[in-house]
Design an enzyme around this catalytic site. Structure first.
Site, PDB file in Angstrom:
ATOM      1  N   GLU A  37       0.842  -1.210   0.054  1.00 31.54           N
ATOM      2  CA  GLU A  37      -0.042   0.077  -0.006  1.00 31.54           C
ATOM      3  C   GLU A  37       1.016   1.193   0.089  1.00 31.54           C
ATOM      4  O   GLU A  37       1.897   1.206   0.826  1.00 31.54           O
ATOM      5  CB  GLU A  37      -0.930  -0.070   1.287  1.00 31.54           C
ATOM      6  CG  GLU A  37      -1.936   1.149   1.254  1.00 31.54           C
ATOM      7  CD  GLU A  37      -2.683   1.318   2.427  1.00 31.54           C
ATOM      8  OE1 GLU A  37      -2.756   0.513   3.281  1.00 31.54           O
ATOM      9  OE2 GLU A  37      -3.440   2.444   2.538  1.00 31.54           O
ATOM     10  N   ARG A 262       5.318 -12.878   9.760  1.00 27.19           N
ATOM     11  CA  ARG A 262       6.062 -11.439   9.324  1.00 27.19           C
ATOM     12  C   ARG A 262       7.497 -11.277  10.121  1.00 27.19           C
ATOM     13  O   ARG A 262       7.600 -12.319  10.958  1.00 27.19           O
ATOM     14  CB  ARG A 262       5.237 -10.440   9.614  1.00 27.19           C
ATOM     15  CG  ARG A 262       4.789 -10.317  11.016  1.00 27.19           C
ATOM     16  CD  ARG A 262       3.753  -9.158  11.191  1.00 27.19           C
ATOM     17  NE  ARG A 262       4.148  -7.934  11.230  1.00 27.19           N
ATOM     18  CZ  ARG A 262       3.588  -7.060  10.226  1.00 27.19           C
ATOM     19  NH1 ARG A 262       2.741  -7.339   9.289  1.00 27.19           N
ATOM     20  NH2 ARG A 262       4.108  -5.911  10.075  1.00 27.19           N
ATOM     21  N   LYS A 272       4.519   0.990   8.996  1.00 26.79           N
ATOM     22  CA  LYS A 272       4.608   2.211   8.233  1.00 26.79           C
ATOM     23  C   LYS A 272       4.134   3.545   8.926  1.00 26.79           C
ATOM     24  O   LYS A 272       4.437   4.557   8.905  1.00 26.79           O
ATOM     25  CB  LYS A 272       4.042   2.164   6.749  1.00 26.79           C
ATOM     26  CG  LYS A 272       4.923   1.431   5.853  1.00 26.79           C
ATOM     27  CD  LYS A 272       4.091   1.473   4.362  1.00 26.79           C
ATOM     28  CE  LYS A 272       3.296   0.071   4.280  1.00 26.79           C
ATOM     29  NZ  LYS A 272       2.270   0.046   3.108  1.00 26.79           N
TER      30      LYS A 272
HETATM   31  P1  ATP Z   1       2.966  -1.879   7.493  1.00 26.12           P
HETATM   32  O1  ATP Z   1       2.173  -2.545   8.797  1.00 26.12           O
HETATM   33  O2  ATP Z   1       4.365  -1.596   7.724  1.00 26.12           O
HETATM   34  O3  ATP Z   1       2.268  -0.852   6.946  1.00 26.12           O
HETATM   35  P2  ATP Z   1       1.570  -3.659   5.846  1.00 26.12           P
HETATM   36  O4  ATP Z   1       1.388  -5.099   5.652  1.00 26.12           O
HETATM   37  O5  ATP Z   1       0.553  -2.816   5.893  1.00 26.12           O
HETATM   38  O6  ATP Z   1       2.891  -2.964   6.618  1.00 26.12           O
HETATM   39  P3  ATP Z   1       1.919  -3.408   2.953  1.00 26.12           P
HETATM   40  O7  ATP Z   1       2.319  -2.059   2.131  1.00 26.12           O
HETATM   41  O8  ATP Z   1       0.398  -3.547   2.690  1.00 26.12           O
HETATM   42  O9  ATP Z   1       2.312  -2.884   4.453  1.00 26.12           O
HETATM   43  O10 ATP Z   1       2.579  -4.529   2.690  1.00 26.12           O
HETATM   44  C1  ATP Z   1       3.044  -5.247   1.484  1.00 26.12           C
HETATM   45  C2  ATP Z   1       3.543  -6.651   1.677  1.00 26.12           C
HETATM   46  O11 ATP Z   1       4.419  -6.598   2.623  1.00 26.12           O
HETATM   47  C3  ATP Z   1       2.312  -7.461   2.360  1.00 26.12           C
HETATM   48  O12 ATP Z   1       2.059  -8.652   1.777  1.00 26.12           O
HETATM   49  C4  ATP Z   1       2.683  -7.709   3.817  1.00 26.12           C
HETATM   50  O13 ATP Z   1       2.109  -8.802   4.143  1.00 26.12           O
HETATM   51  C5  ATP Z   1       4.219  -7.260   3.747  1.00 26.12           C
HETATM   52  N1  ATP Z   1       4.771  -7.390   4.950  1.00 26.12           N
HETATM   53  C6  ATP Z   1       4.539  -6.208   5.734  1.00 26.12           C
HETATM   54  N2  ATP Z   1       5.315  -6.173   6.784  1.00 26.12           N
HETATM   55  C7  ATP Z   1       5.909  -7.191   6.609  1.00 26.12           C
HETATM   56  C8  ATP Z   1       6.853  -7.934   7.469  1.00 26.12           C
HETATM   57  N3  ATP Z   1       7.271  -7.341   8.745  1.00 26.12           N
HETATM   58  N4  ATP Z   1       7.414  -9.056   7.413  1.00 26.12           N
HETATM   59  C9  ATP Z   1       6.903  -9.742   6.351  1.00 26.12           C
HETATM   60  N5  ATP Z   1       6.215  -9.245   5.395  1.00 26.12           N
HETATM   61  C10 ATP Z   1       5.424  -8.254   5.410  1.00 26.12           C
HETATM   62 MG    MG Z   2       0.002  -1.005   7.078  1.00 25.65          MG
END
Ligand code: ATP
Ligand code: MG
Length: 589
Positions: A37, A262, A272
């Site tokens: 995102e 994760r 983020k």
């Molecule tokens: P954040 O909580 O940092 O915003 P998010 O999962 O909301 O992370 P996205 O941009 O939607 O952020 O994530 C893109 C991809 O990265 C998703 O498939 C998510 O599962 C993966 N991802 C995010 N954080 C991690 C992590 N700590 N370890 C492994 N994969 C991750």
């Molecule tokens: Mg997020």
């Protein structure tokens, strides 16, 4: 491929893929995606997902899409899209011809929503999002049906069209799936599919004022792109029945959602949302501050893509959550930099040394090895002269027993140069040592005594007249405690869910905000140490942002983005002390 990739056993996702390939389930296709995102910069956790998704595509001759999950215009920006593309490219992965965007599928998603309304599987609900949440029930009590649940198809179609046409204010209505308000899995209690948000989208502008929520949108995006294996993190496991429900109701291509643990790292925040708070509160200089766990911060600090990929490979992929020691990531970085970095000499905390028996106005060029790990890196010449700088810490007037560096009357080696002996110590009015007087032994040129005499210490140094002035930035961990996220629990907020990853972080009906002090209360006040006047040998003249070096005995350094031809600025990537290798030696890992 790295050695561990070729020798390790299959992880559980590779096992699934290999069994699918054997059974012909997807006609031999492997098609994954990385779906960020664009609401912030990528962090090291994303690297795990990038390496996994792109790595699987590469390993099995498939494809991996880079797809922006740009469904929430309130939090998303073009600048984030650009930064994410740059980061994925930096990690050296290939997404084929086009970057993809969920927003390109909004029309198709809308049509599918209409199809679900027609089949009686979705309805327009006039409750506010707060009321929707309140009537959802709890883990132990069932939810309550919305009073709008039994609207007929025509009324639903009409209202949904009006929602799209912008006839209703933000938050006044939603489109919901009609599933079961008493379902044991709360995710299935008539989840919201669309909400009304009058906001300008970075790509679709003002075309839309209804936006799809993550659970509705994500499976559709996967389906449209013919993804085979939709890999996400564990917190989405309870969402999988909904992913499956939407796709089977629509009867469209239905990828398999697979969840993995994760990445969690000690001393590191990985969200983020929380990293944005650090940026907005001015706790760091920006998303690419070298102390940030973002890929852009790590790049600026001097981490290499190879090191990050190798780290992701070493930590592997599992189905249970665990926390990885930051020292392992740092070990991978050192391991890579050790092989690649040119060695140079620089002095961070200079102490002037005058070589009394070295003629004034004369200098000398000494051969120095550029990289002992890589003979092809060759040698260079380092200038030596009467006035030098050494590291202040390398001298003690009254040394304890185990101090083998310079002291009054003692002889040490200057790396690649000569043996010198300290003959006098000069102090200022307040008794601080400001200069050392020494003599050198010309017979020890190159660093060895022909008579076989030994010295215990070898110091780095620079010639004062030839040295370049450089600003050096030293870093310590951004957070004080071992687990940045853990510690927020101790800050009086209790064990709230918001400190851990939940799927509610996604574009969902959950609008909880993170209290600022939950993120900032644990900051290390000494994480940045700027040394405006350090000296380096002249071979660094012309060094460009991104160039990496090892300063002998001091660590790995990388020229900062702010560096110009008039003002050299370098970041210390890491010291040479590898705590992970030490722990391993002691058998602790
Ligand atoms: P954040 O909580 O940092 O915003 P998010 O999962 O909301 O992370 P996205 O941009 O939607 O952020 O994530 C893109 C991809 O990265 C998703 O498939 C998510 O599962 C993966 N991802 C995010 N954080 C991690 C992590 N700590 N370890 C492994 N994969 C991750
Ligand atoms: Mg997020």
């Amino acid at each position: 491929m790295t050695e561990s990739q070729t020798t390790r056993s299959l992880n559980f996702i590779e096992e699934i893929i290999e069994s699918d390939l054997a059974s012909g389930k997807w006609d031999g296709r492997v098609h994954t995606r990385f779906p960020p995102e664009p609401n912030g910069y990528l962090h090291i956790g994303h690297a795990k997902s990038i390496c996994l998704n792109f790595g699987l595509a590469k390993k099995y001759g498939g494809k991996c899409n880079l797809r922006f999950d740009d469904t929430n215009p309130v939090k998303e920006e073009q600048a984030y899209i650009d930064a994410i593309i740059e980061d994925v490219r930096w990690l050296e992965f290939d997404w084929g011809e086009h970057v993809l965007y969920a927003s390109d599928y909004f029309e198709q998603m809308y049509e599918w929503a209409v199809a679900l309304i027609k089949s009686g599987d979705a309805y327009v609900c006039d409750l506010s999002l707060d009321e929707v949440r309140r009537l959802r029930g709890t883990l132990t009590t069932p939810g309550v049906d919305s009073p709008y649940r039994d609207r007929d198809v025509d009324e639903n179609l009409d209202l949904f069209a009006k929602m799209r046409a912008g006839e209703f204010p933000d938050g006044s209505r939603t489109l919901r799936a009609k599933i079961d308000m008493a379902h044991a899995n709360m995710i299935l209690r008539d989840p919201v599919m669309y909400r009304i948000v009058h906001a300008t989208h970075p790509r679709t502008g003002d075309t839309w004022c209804i936006y799809p929520l993550y659970d509705w949108a994500h499976g559709l995006e996967d389906s449209i792109e013919s993804i085979t294996h939709s890999i996400c993190t564990l917190e989405f496991e309870i969402h999988r029945p909904l992913y499956d429900w939407f796709l089977s109701k629509l009867g469209v291509h239905h990828p398999q959602q697979i969840e993995f643990a994760r990445l969690e790292l000690t001393r590191t925040l990985m969200s983020k949302r929380k990293l944005l708070l650090l940026v907005n509160e001015g706790c760091v200089t920006g998303w690419d501050d070298p102390r940030m766990p973002t890929l852009s911060g790590m790049r600026r600090r001097g981490f290499t893509p190879e090191a990050i990929r190798n780290f992701c490979d070493r930590i592997g992929v599992a189905k249970f959550n665990s926390t990885i020691d930051l020292a392992l990531l740092e070990h991978c970085v050192r391991d890579d930099l050790n092989k690649k970095s040119l060695r140079v000499m620089g002095v961070l905390n200079p102490l002037k040394v005058v070589i009394e028996n070295y003629p004034e106005g004369q200098d000398d060029r000494l051969d120095a090895v550029n990289n002992p790990e890589d003979p092809s890196a060759g040698t260079r010449q380092v200038p030596f002269s009467r006035v030098l700088y050494i590291e202040r810490d390398d001298f003690m007037e009254d040394p304890p027993r185990k101090f083998f560096r310079l002291a009054p009357g003692r002889e040490v080696r200057l790396r690649y140069a000569y043996f010198i002996t300290c003959t006098d110590v000069i102090k200022n009015d307040v008794g601080q040592v400001v200069e050392l007087r020494c003599t050198y032994d010309p017979a020890t040129r190159g660093g060895d005594a022909p008579d076989g005499r030994k010295v215990k210490g070898t110091l780095h140094w620079v010639s004062a007249e030839h040295a370049l002035t450089v600003e050096v930035r030293l870093f310590d961990h951004l957070f004080l405690e071992d687990d940045a996220d853990e510690n927020t629990k101790a800050s009086g907020k209790g064990k709230t869910q918001s400190v851990k990853a939940t799927a509610a972080d996604k574009n969902s009906t959950d609008t909880r905000e993170t209290p600022t002090d939950e993120v900032t209360s644990n900051l290390n006040p000494h994480s940045l140490d700027v040394r405006p006047t350090c000296f380096v040998e002249p071979s660094l003249a012309g060094a460009q942002p991104g160039d990496r070096f090892q300063f002998e005995r001091l660590g790995y350094f990388c020229v900062d983005a702010e560096s110009t031809s008039d003002r050299l600025v370098v970041n210390r990537t890491l010291t040479l002390r590898d705590t992970w290798a030490k722990m391993k030696q002691k058998g602790k890992t």
